[in-house]
Enzyme design. Structure first.
Site, short mmCIF file in Angstrom:
data_model
loop_
_atom_site.label_atom_id
_atom_site.label_comp_id
_atom_site.label_asym_id
_atom_site.label_seq_id
_atom_site.Cartn_x
_atom_site.Cartn_y
_atom_site.Cartn_z
N SER A 97 39.71 48.34 39.37
CA SER A 97 39.28 48.85 38.07
C SER A 97 38.77 47.76 37.13
CB SER A 97 40.44 49.64 37.47
OG SER A 97 40.03 50.35 36.34
N ASP A 240 33.61 49.82 33.60
CA ASP A 240 34.41 48.85 34.34
C ASP A 240 34.00 48.93 35.81
OD1 ASP A 240 35.50 51.34 34.76
OD2 ASP A 240 37.56 50.61 34.93
N ASP A 244 35.23 54.45 35.66
CA ASP A 244 35.90 55.56 34.99
C ASP A 244 35.93 55.32 33.48
OD1 ASP A 244 37.79 53.55 35.23
OD2 ASP A 244 39.35 54.82 36.11
MG MG Z 1 38.74 51.88 35.91
#
Ligand code: MG
Length: 454
Positions: A97, A240, A244
């Site tokens: 992430s 990122d 998301d």
């Molecule tokens: Mg993320």
């Protein structure tokens, strides 16, 4: 029991913490967690070791008796959407992430498309530590991992269906996209073209060596912001690594945190789209959201920081207008109960198209606060000690202790909490003036110095 999961999945520095052995054992635990014969969708981001880790995970899942599908390189929300809409029993995404590039990680997705909840994480951890794996009978093993190259198509189509394409296309927008060299590069520019928007992409080649920090912040998006203004874009968006999150940039190059954009998006859902419900967010979000939404009769529900808990709570309550995190994660339940950078972008463009106003004008309407966000590297034990000292120092103010400590006063608020994913203390504060904000930071700084020592 020692924890493996952080705020969202298992993360570690590749080959230092996240070793092949750990990955294999963890994947076997995940394999034992899902009922035998599950259909599981596995995808990855663009990080170092991603493909190799994916192969280990897929192998472990096959040997645990599952039917495994390889989604290839996909944003996390794309895989989540495919799991939910295509009848998979679950999934796995190889991503870290927003973490620095030396990290990789594993997110485990349940059949609803949401990451497995805290209780389910405990079950996986128990299986990991006790090595309670399922070695399926050789007669029942799948012969191969099926390629499943449809995830990004299904996802882009799913986002498109939720907004007014004609309206957005009629405005002739140009939008800068900075996907941090992650898989958002495969979906966001494409979504924009399908919306009749001209995309301008920077950091758009997939690479484990991203040209900027994977976390979208005003600092990491400085180049994106400059470029958006220079090329006269109507809007900019920074994701990122697993896309998301969406952090927005206005046409003049100002970067806004996710609680600002979420306040505008929630208002859009309520006022223009006539949708109803409460807004769910973590304590790290600004009280600005309440200032904007309360007059509209929209209640804000404050929860512990961490999108997974927010998502599960929203789904359980069944009364959510939307949910969000200040870091740029926005969740729109009619689409899915998880953070989704492209969905947030599409809704924001719809808002701009409807209001016929520039992004800077929309953000300019929000109540003004001076914001400071900072972090101090320190072990969790010390971070918890700082939290206790802050509670003492601000005794007498309104204190929230859902997660770390949040101090809420009439002209400022501040939050001090240990990070869920890294050995860090996170500090966020907002005040009506810069001077007051700096004063407050001084107080926290003093406490940190005291606890950390020379
Ligand atoms: Mg993320």
């Amino acid at each position: 029991m020692k924890r493996l999961f952080g705020t969202d999945g298992v993360r570690g520095i590749v080959n230092a913490e996240l070793t092949p052995l750990l990955v294999a054992k963890f994947a076997l635990a995940v394999g034992a967690f899902f009922p035998e014969g599950s259909r599981l969708l596995v995808g990855r981001g663009s990080r170092a070791g991603g493909e190799a880790i994916q192969r280990i995970v897929e192998g472990a899942l096959v040997l645990s008796g599952h039917k495994v599908y390889d989604a290839g390189v996909v944003p996390t929300p794309a895989l989540q959407y495919a799991v939910k809409t295509q009848g998979f029993d679950g999934g796995v995404v190889i991503t870290a992430s927003h973490n620095p590039p030396e990290y990789n990680g594993i997110k485990v997705i349940g059949p609803t498309g949401i990451e497995i909840d805290r209780d389910e994480e405990r079950v996986v951890e128990e299986m990991f530590w006790e090595e309670r794996f399922r070695h399926a009978s050789w007669r029942s093993l799948s012969e191969r991992v099926e390629k499943y190259p449809h995830v990004n198509d299904i996802y882009v189509k799913g986002v498109l269906e939720k907004v007014d394409r004609g309206l957005i296309a009629s405005r002739g927008f140009k939008v800068l996209v900075d996907p941090a060299n992650g898989p958002g590069a495969l979906t966001t520019p494409r979504l924009l073209r399908e919306l009749g928007v001209k995309p301008v992409v920077i950091n758009g080649d997939l690479s484990p060596l991203p040209a900027r920090a994977p976390e979208p912040t005003p600092e990491s998006l400085a180049e994106a912001a400059k470029t958006a203004a220079l090329l006269k874009c109507d809007l900019g968006v920074g994701h990122d690594e697993d896309a998301d999150r969406a952090i927005f940039i206005d046409e003049a190059g100002a970067v806004y945190w996710g609680d600002r954009s979420a306040a505008l998006l929630a208002k859009h859902l309520k006022v223009h789209r006539g949708e109803r419900g409460r807004v769910y967010t973590g304590v790290s979000s600004s009280t600005v959201v309440e200032e904007v939404l309360r007059p509209l009769g929209v209640e804000v529900v404050w929860l512990k920081v961490g999108s997974v808990d927010i998502a599960h709570t929203m789904r359980k309550m069944g009364d959510a207008l939307c949910g969000f995190e200040e870091n740029g994660g926005f969740m729109y339940p009619p689409h899915q109960y998880v953070r989704d950078g492209a969905m947030a972008l599409a809704l924001f463009l719809e808002l701009m198209a409807l209001e016929k106003r520039r992004a800077s004008e929309l953000f300019g309407e929000l109540p003004k606060y001076y914001t400071i966000k900072t972090k101090y590297p320190m072990p969790r034990e010390k971070a918890l000690l700082v939290v206790e000292r802050v509670k003492e120092a601000f005794r007498g103010e309104r204190l929230g202790t859902i997660d770390g400590v949040k101090v809420i006063s009439s002209d400022y608020w501040l939050l001090v909490r240990p990070s869920g994913t890294e050995p860090l203390l996170r500090v966020m504060l907002e005040a009506k003036t810069e001077e007051r904000a700096k004063e407050l930071l001084e107080v926290v700084d003093g406490i940190v110095r005291e606890v950390a020592g020379p």
